[in-house]
Design a protein around this motif. Sequence first.
Motif, PDB file in Angstrom:
ATOM      1  N   TYR A  27     -11.021  -4.613  -6.200  1.00  9.66           N
ATOM      2  CA  TYR A  27     -10.442  -3.776  -5.095  1.00  9.66           C
ATOM      3  C   TYR A  27     -10.210  -4.429  -3.682  1.00  9.66           C
ATOM      4  O   TYR A  27     -10.948  -5.238  -3.329  1.00  9.66           O
ATOM      5  CB  TYR A  27     -11.094  -2.441  -4.757  1.00  9.66           C
ATOM      6  CG  TYR A  27     -11.267  -1.638  -5.911  1.00  9.66           C
ATOM      7  CD1 TYR A  27     -10.211  -0.996  -6.617  1.00  9.66           C
ATOM      8  CD2 TYR A  27     -12.572  -1.109  -6.616  1.00  9.66           C
ATOM      9  CE1 TYR A  27     -10.199  -0.239  -7.765  1.00  9.66           C
ATOM     10  CE2 TYR A  27     -12.636  -0.607  -7.844  1.00  9.66           C
ATOM     11  CZ  TYR A  27     -11.423   0.070  -8.098  1.00  9.66           C
ATOM     12  OH  TYR A  27     -11.864   0.785  -9.458  1.00  9.66           O
ATOM     13  N   ILE A  84      -7.527  -0.014  -3.177  1.00  3.81           N
ATOM     14  CA  ILE A  84      -6.595  -0.484  -3.771  1.00  3.81           C
ATOM     15  C   ILE A  84      -6.845  -1.488  -4.914  1.00  3.81           C
ATOM     16  O   ILE A  84      -7.481  -2.515  -4.624  1.00  3.81           O
ATOM     17  CB  ILE A  84      -5.513  -0.981  -2.857  1.00  3.81           C
ATOM     18  CG1 ILE A  84      -5.237   0.020  -1.789  1.00  3.81           C
ATOM     19  CG2 ILE A  84      -4.229  -1.402  -3.526  1.00  3.81           C
ATOM     20  CD1 ILE A  84      -4.118  -0.632  -0.899  1.00  3.81           C
ATOM     21  N   ARG A 136      -9.784   6.635   7.521  1.00  6.02           N
ATOM     22  CA  ARG A 136      -9.513   6.612   6.397  1.00  6.02           C
ATOM     23  C   ARG A 136      -9.751   5.393   5.445  1.00  6.02           C
ATOM     24  O   ARG A 136      -9.099   4.206   5.948  1.00  6.02           O
ATOM     25  CB  ARG A 136      -7.781   6.923   5.926  1.00  6.02           C
ATOM     26  CG  ARG A 136      -7.659   8.460   6.643  1.00  6.02           C
ATOM     27  CD  ARG A 136      -8.185   9.423   5.906  1.00  6.02           C
ATOM     28  NE  ARG A 136      -7.474   9.594   4.429  1.00  6.02           N
ATOM     29  CZ  ARG A 136      -8.023  10.606   3.781  1.00  6.02           C
ATOM     30  NH1 ARG A 136      -9.088  11.365   3.998  1.00  6.02           N
ATOM     31  NH2 ARG A 136      -7.444  10.675   2.437  1.00  6.02           N
ATOM     32  N   ILE A 193      -0.212   3.828   1.637  1.00  4.28           N
ATOM     33  CA  ILE A 193      -0.976   4.747   2.786  1.00  4.28           C
ATOM     34  C   ILE A 193       0.457   5.537   3.560  1.00  4.28           C
ATOM     35  O   ILE A 193       1.398   4.851   3.979  1.00  4.28           O
ATOM     36  CB  ILE A 193      -1.635   3.970   3.912  1.00  4.28           C
ATOM     37  CG1 ILE A 193      -2.768   3.172   3.087  1.00  4.28           C
ATOM     38  CG2 ILE A 193      -1.937   4.765   4.765  1.00  4.28           C
ATOM     39  CD1 ILE A 193      -3.338   2.192   3.789  1.00  4.28           C
ATOM     40  N   ASP A 217       0.723  -1.089  -0.036  1.00  6.92           N
ATOM     41  CA  ASP A 217       0.243   0.092   0.001  1.00  6.92           C
ATOM     42  C   ASP A 217       0.836   1.312   0.052  1.00  6.92           C
ATOM     43  O   ASP A 217       2.084   1.294   0.511  1.00  6.92           O
ATOM     44  CB  ASP A 217      -1.080   0.233   1.224  1.00  6.92           C
ATOM     45  CG  ASP A 217      -0.190   0.145   2.561  1.00  6.92           C
ATOM     46  OD1 ASP A 217      -0.025   1.560   2.773  1.00  6.92           O
ATOM     47  OD2 ASP A 217      -0.050  -0.632   3.326  1.00  6.92           O
ATOM     48  N   HIS A 254      -8.815   5.017  -4.929  1.00  8.38           N
ATOM     49  CA  HIS A 254      -9.762   6.116  -4.164  1.00  8.38           C
ATOM     50  C   HIS A 254      -9.369   6.247  -2.713  1.00  8.38           C
ATOM     51  O   HIS A 254      -8.991   5.154  -2.132  1.00  8.38           O
ATOM     52  CB  HIS A 254     -11.183   5.432  -4.295  1.00  8.38           C
ATOM     53  CG  HIS A 254     -12.299   6.211  -3.886  1.00  8.38           C
ATOM     54  ND1 HIS A 254     -12.432   7.639  -4.153  1.00  8.38           N
ATOM     55  CD2 HIS A 254     -12.842   6.206  -2.467  1.00  8.38           C
ATOM     56  CE1 HIS A 254     -13.553   8.181  -3.388  1.00  8.38           C
ATOM     57  NE2 HIS A 254     -13.877   7.350  -2.594  1.00  8.38           N
ATOM     58  N   GLU A 255      -9.665   7.616  -2.169  1.00  9.84           N
ATOM     59  CA  GLU A 255      -9.159   7.446  -0.792  1.00  9.84           C
ATOM     60  C   GLU A 255     -10.333   8.496  -0.218  1.00  9.84           C
ATOM     61  O   GLU A 255     -10.519   9.412  -0.884  1.00  9.84           O
ATOM     62  CB  GLU A 255      -7.798   8.150  -0.526  1.00  9.84           C
ATOM     63  CG  GLU A 255      -7.439   7.947   0.882  1.00  9.84           C
ATOM     64  CD  GLU A 255      -6.009   8.714   0.947  1.00  9.84           C
ATOM     65  OE1 GLU A 255      -5.683   9.479   1.631  1.00  9.84           O
ATOM     66  OE2 GLU A 255      -5.212   8.096   0.090  1.00  9.84           O
ATOM     67  N   LYS A 273      -0.091   3.919  10.704  1.00  7.93           N
ATOM     68  CA  LYS A 273      -1.031   3.613   9.904  1.00  7.93           C
ATOM     69  C   LYS A 273      -2.351   3.132  10.652  1.00  7.93           C
ATOM     70  O   LYS A 273      -3.381   3.507  10.362  1.00  7.93           O
ATOM     71  CB  LYS A 273      -0.800   2.544   8.649  1.00  7.93           C
ATOM     72  CG  LYS A 273       0.357   3.165   8.006  1.00  7.93           C
ATOM     73  CD  LYS A 273       0.642   2.151   6.785  1.00  7.93           C
ATOM     74  CE  LYS A 273       1.876   2.719   5.910  1.00  7.93           C
ATOM     75  NZ  LYS A 273       2.018   1.824   4.941  1.00  7.93           N
ATOM     76  N   ALA A 297      -3.494   2.628  -5.796  1.00  9.82           N
ATOM     77  CA  ALA A 297      -4.756   3.300  -5.010  1.00  9.82           C
ATOM     78  C   ALA A 297      -5.522   3.986  -6.065  1.00  9.82           C
ATOM     79  O   ALA A 297      -5.136   5.108  -6.544  1.00  9.82           O
ATOM     80  CB  ALA A 297      -3.990   4.137  -4.108  1.00  9.82           C
ATOM     81  N   HIS A 322      -9.073   3.308   2.068  1.00  8.07           N
ATOM     82  CA  HIS A 322      -8.301   3.466   0.815  1.00  8.07           C
ATOM     83  C   HIS A 322      -8.566   1.964   0.029  1.00  8.07           C
ATOM     84  O   HIS A 322      -8.738   0.928   0.360  1.00  8.07           O
ATOM     85  CB  HIS A 322      -6.829   3.091   1.343  1.00  8.07           C
ATOM     86  CG  HIS A 322      -6.394   3.936   2.248  1.00  8.07           C
ATOM     87  ND1 HIS A 322      -5.696   5.075   1.852  1.00  8.07           N
ATOM     88  CD2 HIS A 322      -6.469   4.070   3.732  1.00  8.07           C
ATOM     89  CE1 HIS A 322      -5.202   5.816   3.007  1.00  8.07           C
ATOM     90  NE2 HIS A 322      -5.774   5.117   3.968  1.00  8.07           N
TER      91      HIS A 322
END
Length: 298
Positions: A200, A251, A247, A184, A182, A260-261, A189, A258, A249
């Motif tokens: 995803y 993936i 958050r 991130i 990832d 979308h977040e 995290k 990534a 994420h």
Amino acid sequence: TGQVLWRRLFPGQALTHLHMGDEAVVLAGSATAGDREEDRSIIMVLDPLTGEPVCPTIGAPDRVMWVGLGGGRLLLYATLTQVIGYHVVDAKDAWRLPVRGAAVTGIGWAEHELAVLRAVHNGSAQLIVIDTAAGRLLRTVSDTGDMADSLLDLRTIEGAWHVMSREGALAIDPEGRIFWRDAIDERPKNVQVQLIGEQYVAVLSVSERAARRRHADLAERLGANPALLPLLRDDPNFAGPRAWHYRLHLIDRQSGVASHERTIGPMADLFNTTHATFVNNRLILSTTGSVVVIPGAE
């Protein structure tokens, strides 16, 4: 009906490991008194419907750290220094694989013809990927950063292993190579859950932030002057409840890109991540008093 189907007394001093599968229940524990590393262990493999042994009791050469089941009624177990595959049907070893220069810990997963175990080498955690059909080491994954120190979940989808820890998520291909990790960038995290869909991997991380500064934090910053506390206690800018910010994420499962977040929160309560799920192309999350539905998450 709630009736007890069977009971089985473990013949050793202490039962330390239990693994349940469709074809067997595996019990393992200490065969001798004490808790020394040189203590021997014993393993029982039982029929899940009757509780009867399906093979003779197995004596392990030293303390068993992990047990699992592979395909073809193959029992898998690890001691500090080796991993063993044992054919339950003919009651003999299929293979023994020494773990050189590392000590196996009690964390591992096995599915299909692959096993991933956590080991420690020179104080650093690493992942050992084993082909359980052949009994050979595929790869030692040591470039996981801090991830191997806080493993929470491993899942296999179409031959790939998706690894989750508090420090992030990564994917391992069938040959034991990391093919994405990832991106991130929060520190820490503090990943809570990963959900794997057709396209995803959804990774949810959380941070605790005070909705307003706590009295003690600000008082310490101002030199902990007790005379200031009554003034701060009534100031809405500095008093208030905790708030949880998440958050999400998304993936790409194949590439690790990534796509979308988004931020969710502030939330007064933590999400119950054991109930997080994908349903009809929607990510559903719940707290004790609310449900959050995020459309288009898969």
